[in-house]
Design a protein around this motif. Structure first.
Motif, mmCIF file in Angstrom:
data_model
loop_
_atom_site.group_PDB
_atom_site.id
_atom_site.type_symbol
_atom_site.label_atom_id
_atom_site.label_comp_id
_atom_site.label_asym_id
_atom_site.label_seq_id
_atom_site.Cartn_x
_atom_site.Cartn_y
_atom_site.Cartn_z
ATOM 1 N N ALA A 146 -21.188 16.243 -22.147
ATOM 2 C CA ALA A 146 -20.881 15.130 -21.248
ATOM 3 C C ALA A 146 -19.376 14.932 -21.151
ATOM 4 C CB ALA A 146 -21.564 13.863 -21.743
ATOM 5 N N VAL A 147 -18.675 15.033 -22.281
ATOM 6 C CA VAL A 147 -17.220 14.859 -22.255
ATOM 7 C C VAL A 147 -16.572 15.965 -21.433
ATOM 8 C CG1 VAL A 147 -15.136 14.892 -23.666
ATOM 9 C CG2 VAL A 147 -17.133 13.603 -24.427
ATOM 10 N N LEU A 148 -16.965 17.206 -21.695
ATOM 11 C CA LEU A 148 -16.393 18.337 -20.952
ATOM 12 C C LEU A 148 -16.585 18.148 -19.452
ATOM 13 C CD1 LEU A 148 -15.296 21.417 -21.200
ATOM 14 C CD2 LEU A 148 -17.650 21.989 -20.659
ATOM 15 N N THR A 149 -17.806 17.809 -19.043
ATOM 16 C CA THR A 149 -18.080 17.728 -17.613
ATOM 17 C C THR A 149 -17.384 16.517 -16.990
ATOM 18 O OG1 THR A 149 -20.172 16.650 -18.146
ATOM 19 C CG2 THR A 149 -20.234 18.994 -17.711
ATOM 20 N N GLN A 150 -17.360 15.368 -17.707
ATOM 21 C CA GLN A 150 -16.644 14.199 -17.174
ATOM 22 C C GLN A 150 -15.174 14.538 -16.947
ATOM 23 O OE1 GLN A 150 -17.831 10.953 -16.405
ATOM 24 N NE2 GLN A 150 -19.737 12.111 -16.509
ATOM 25 N N PHE A 151 -14.602 15.269 -17.892
ATOM 26 C CA PHE A 151 -13.185 15.606 -17.776
ATOM 27 C C PHE A 151 -12.940 16.571 -16.629
ATOM 28 C CE2 PHE A 151 -10.238 14.143 -21.174
ATOM 29 C CZ PHE A 151 -11.040 13.107 -21.607
ATOM 30 N N LEU A 152 -13.819 17.555 -16.464
ATOM 31 C CA LEU A 152 -13.649 18.494 -15.353
ATOM 32 C C LEU A 152 -13.804 17.772 -14.023
ATOM 33 C CD1 LEU A 152 -15.535 21.662 -16.682
ATOM 34 C CD2 LEU A 152 -13.071 21.267 -16.566
ATOM 35 N N ILE A 153 -14.781 16.827 -13.956
ATOM 36 C CA ILE A 153 -14.993 16.078 -12.709
ATOM 37 C C ILE A 153 -13.754 15.256 -12.375
ATOM 38 C CG2 ILE A 153 -16.286 14.153 -11.704
ATOM 39 C CD1 ILE A 153 -18.767 15.248 -13.213
ATOM 40 N N SER A 154 -13.126 14.656 -13.420
ATOM 41 C CA SER A 154 -11.975 13.801 -13.150
ATOM 42 C C SER A 154 -10.698 14.612 -12.976
ATOM 43 C CB SER A 154 -11.807 12.767 -14.264
ATOM 44 O OG SER A 154 -11.504 13.428 -15.461
ATOM 45 N N GLY A 155 -10.808 15.930 -12.983
ATOM 46 C CA GLY A 155 -9.669 16.759 -12.640
ATOM 47 C C GLY A 155 -8.749 17.102 -13.798
ATOM 48 N N ALA A 156 -9.251 16.994 -15.026
ATOM 49 C CA ALA A 156 -8.425 17.353 -16.177
ATOM 50 C C ALA A 156 -8.259 18.866 -16.238
ATOM 51 C CB ALA A 156 -9.066 16.857 -17.462
ATOM 52 N N PRO A 157 -7.136 19.345 -16.795
ATOM 53 C CA PRO A 157 -6.992 20.787 -16.986
ATOM 54 C C PRO A 157 -8.080 21.306 -17.923
ATOM 55 C CG PRO A 157 -4.930 19.648 -17.413
ATOM 56 C CD PRO A 157 -5.973 18.601 -17.258
ATOM 57 N N LEU A 158 -8.447 22.558 -17.712
ATOM 58 C CA LEU A 158 -9.557 23.156 -18.445
ATOM 59 C C LEU A 158 -9.397 23.041 -19.958
ATOM 60 C CD1 LEU A 158 -11.391 26.170 -17.274
ATOM 61 C CD2 LEU A 158 -10.521 26.341 -19.591
ATOM 62 N N LEU A 159 -8.187 23.326 -20.458
ATOM 63 C CA LEU A 159 -8.006 23.329 -21.911
ATOM 64 C C LEU A 159 -8.121 21.924 -22.495
ATOM 65 C CD1 LEU A 159 -5.278 26.023 -22.589
ATOM 66 C CD2 LEU A 159 -7.710 26.052 -23.166
ATOM 67 N N VAL A 160 -7.629 20.908 -21.746
ATOM 68 C CA VAL A 160 -7.752 19.531 -22.230
ATOM 69 C C VAL A 160 -9.223 19.122 -22.254
ATOM 70 C CG1 VAL A 160 -7.137 17.122 -21.791
ATOM 71 C CG2 VAL A 160 -5.453 18.916 -21.419
ATOM 72 N N ALA A 161 -9.970 19.528 -21.232
ATOM 73 C CA ALA A 161 -11.397 19.210 -21.183
ATOM 74 C C ALA A 161 -12.129 19.835 -22.374
ATOM 75 C CB ALA A 161 -11.993 19.703 -19.867
ATOM 76 N N VAL A 162 -11.838 21.106 -22.644
ATOM 77 C CA VAL A 162 -12.500 21.787 -23.768
ATOM 78 C C VAL A 162 -12.090 21.143 -25.094
ATOM 79 C CG1 VAL A 162 -12.640 23.963 -25.049
ATOM 80 C CG2 VAL A 162 -12.754 23.979 -22.556
ATOM 81 N N LEU A 163 -10.797 20.865 -25.233
ATOM 82 C CA LEU A 163 -10.296 20.273 -26.475
ATOM 83 C C LEU A 163 -10.957 18.917 -26.731
ATOM 84 C CD1 LEU A 163 -8.271 20.804 -28.729
ATOM 85 C CD2 LEU A 163 -6.581 19.501 -27.437
ATOM 86 N N SER A 164 -11.100 18.103 -25.680
ATOM 87 C CA SER A 164 -11.736 16.798 -25.833
ATOM 88 C C SER A 164 -13.184 16.951 -26.273
ATOM 89 C CB SER A 164 -11.662 16.014 -24.523
ATOM 90 O OG SER A 164 -10.326 15.876 -24.102
ATOM 91 N N GLY A 165 -13.884 17.916 -25.684
ATOM 92 C CA GLY A 165 -15.258 18.180 -26.103
ATOM 93 C C GLY A 165 -15.324 18.600 -27.563
ATOM 94 N N LEU A 166 -14.377 19.420 -27.988
ATOM 95 C CA LEU A 166 -14.386 19.896 -29.383
ATOM 96 C C LEU A 166 -14.066 18.765 -30.348
ATOM 97 C CD1 LEU A 166 -12.748 23.423 -29.042
ATOM 98 C CD2 LEU A 166 -15.148 22.858 -29.434
ATOM 99 N N VAL A 167 -13.174 17.832 -29.930
ATOM 100 C CA VAL A 167 -12.862 16.701 -30.805
ATOM 101 C C VAL A 167 -14.131 15.887 -31.071
ATOM 102 C CG1 VAL A 167 -11.601 14.522 -30.960
ATOM 103 C CG2 VAL A 167 -10.436 16.566 -30.178
ATOM 104 N N VAL A 168 -14.942 15.706 -30.003
ATOM 105 C CA VAL A 168 -16.207 14.987 -30.176
ATOM 106 C C VAL A 168 -17.103 15.717 -31.180
ATOM 107 C CG1 VAL A 168 -18.328 14.345 -28.979
ATOM 108 C CG2 VAL A 168 -16.126 13.905 -27.913
ATOM 109 N N ASN A 169 -17.006 17.045 -31.215
ATOM 110 C CA ASN A 169 -17.866 17.831 -32.103
ATOM 111 C C ASN A 169 -17.321 17.975 -33.523
ATOM 112 O OD1 ASN A 169 -19.892 18.223 -30.337
ATOM 113 N ND2 ASN A 169 -19.239 20.258 -29.663
ATOM 114 N N LEU A 170 -16.111 17.467 -33.765
ATOM 115 C CA LEU A 170 -15.542 17.619 -35.109
ATOM 116 C C LEU A 170 -16.431 17.002 -36.179
ATOM 117 C CD1 LEU A 170 -11.685 17.122 -34.885
ATOM 118 C CD2 LEU A 170 -12.960 19.120 -35.637
ATOM 119 N N ARG A 171 -17.228 15.993 -35.777
ATOM 120 C CA ARG A 171 -18.121 15.386 -36.769
ATOM 121 C C ARG A 171 -19.069 16.417 -37.374
ATOM 122 N NH1 ARG A 171 -20.422 14.865 -31.960
ATOM 123 N NH2 ARG A 171 -22.677 14.796 -31.727
#
Lengths: 113, 251
Positions: free
Chosen positions: B67-92
């Motif tokens: 959900a984070v990855l796709t929300q970020f891509l929809i809002s026009g974030a750069p690919l690496l920031v979108a992936v990084l944000s998704g991975l931060v959510v998965n750090l748990r």
């Protein structure tokens, strides 16, 4: 970069990066660092990062409308989110809180319209 | 003779554990429905395509990060920031990995890979509960496979329906709003402890305040600031506790 310009190649790169990165995180202590333990301070930071990132993600999605921060436009969503939070605190789970929030949202939107 | 009896017993125990894993997962299936559908819809909206949506669900198998990855891509974030944000959510999941690792002493490489592949909040919680109940570890892997046998295909199915069918649902339903709502439902039970609540409040406010930051880096900044606020709360509570114990000694 708009959605349209996200080429299919870029989409697949995102998918592969997230999948591989996620697997590395999951495999970290089970396989890659087997026998090592997580430093307690780092573990604590990750426990705290979860609510921080979820809240940091959620609040903008709730209160920011098409033209930035706009409570006058988004108040039905705010109320819906509060209802979801209350139901989640009361009963837990995900299905019931989300359904309750969506019901409240559409109830308000129907009343206002 | 007795050896074959033991292995037959062990095999029966493993089969029973597998069935128990399947059974105990069944109540987890309805909550996956709205979240899986919405993740599928969001993947298509983000430009990943229907098959990309399925691949993401299959190989990431992590709803929040999807959900984070796709929300970020929809809002026009750069690919690496979108992936990084998704991975931060998965750090748990690194915390889960560290918690489970000591219990896998005798596990083979292949078993360890499977343990990692299906390590999500729900499967981890099941193993955590069984471990705390002191159940025998021999059947733990079978139980775990039972849970994964239900949850993984079910997650794929919901994402697939969302991607192939859900994307055609009317926009007036505001189905995408179930993403923030499901995050609210996920995070509320974590807020009973004061440091977590502080991390959430500060992270949330920072997320809104920094929303316009370039490259959509606001979320990662909000996560850092919120985490620091949580650590500060930890320190404050510890100091208050220490003062109280000092006062107690003096009296």
């Amino acid at each position: 970069m708009s959605v349209d310009s996200l080429g299919s190649v870029n989409g697949w790169i995102a998918i592969v990066l997230l999948a591989v990165g996620t697997f590395i995180i999951r495999f970290s202590f089970i396989g890659l660092l087997a026998g090592k333990t997580l430093p307690p301070r780092f573990a604590r930071m990750m426990q705290l990062a979860v609510p921080a990132i979820f809240a940091g993600l959620v609040l903008p999605l709730i209160v920011i409308g098409s033209h930035g921060f706009a409570l006058d436009e988004r108040w039905p969503h705010v109320i819906a989110a509060i209802v979801t939070g209350l139901v989640a605190a009361w009963r837990g789970g995900m299905f019931l809180p989300v359904v309750a929030g969506m019901a409240v949202l559409h109830g308000i939107l129907a009343l206002v319209a | 003779m007795s050896d074959t009896a033991v292995t037959a017993d062990a095999r029966a125990a493993r089969r029973a554990a597998f069935r128990a894993g399947v059974r105990e997962c069944l109540p987890m299936m309805p909550p996956y429905i709205p979240f899986g559908l919405v993740c599928g819809v969001a993947s298509v909206q983000a430009g990943l395509g229907e098959w990309g949506a399925l691949a993401l669900a299959a190989f990431a198998f992590a709803g929040s990060a999807q959900a984070v990855l796709t929300q970020f891509l929809i809002s026009g974030a750069p690919l690496l920031v979108a992936v990084l944000s998704g991975l931060v959510v998965n750090l748990r999941m690194a915390v889960y990995s560290a918690a489970i690792a000591p219990r896998l002493a005798g596990a083979s490489r292949g078993q360890r890979i499977l343990w990692a592949a299906f390590l999500v909040d729900q499967t981890f919680m099941f193993d955590e509960v069984r471990h705390q109940r002191g159940e025998h570890r021999d059947a733990a892997f079978s139980f775990y496979l039972g849970t994964a046998t239900v949850l993984w295909p079910w997650w794929l199915l919901m994402n697939g329906i969302g991607a192939f069918v859900g994307a055609q649902l009317p926009a007036s339903w505001q189905l995408e709003f179930t993403i923030p709502l499901s995050f609210v439902a996920l995070v509320v039970p974590l807020l009973k402890a004061r440091p977590q609540a502080m991390a959430a409040v500060v992270g949330g406010v920072a997320g809104v305040a920094l929303f316009a930051l370039p490259l959509k880096l606001g979320l990662i900044a909000a996560c850092l600031i919120g985490t620091l606020a949580g650590l500060a709360t930890d320190a404050l509570l510890a100091r208050r506790e220490w003062r109280r114990s000092q006062a107690g000694d003096a009296s």
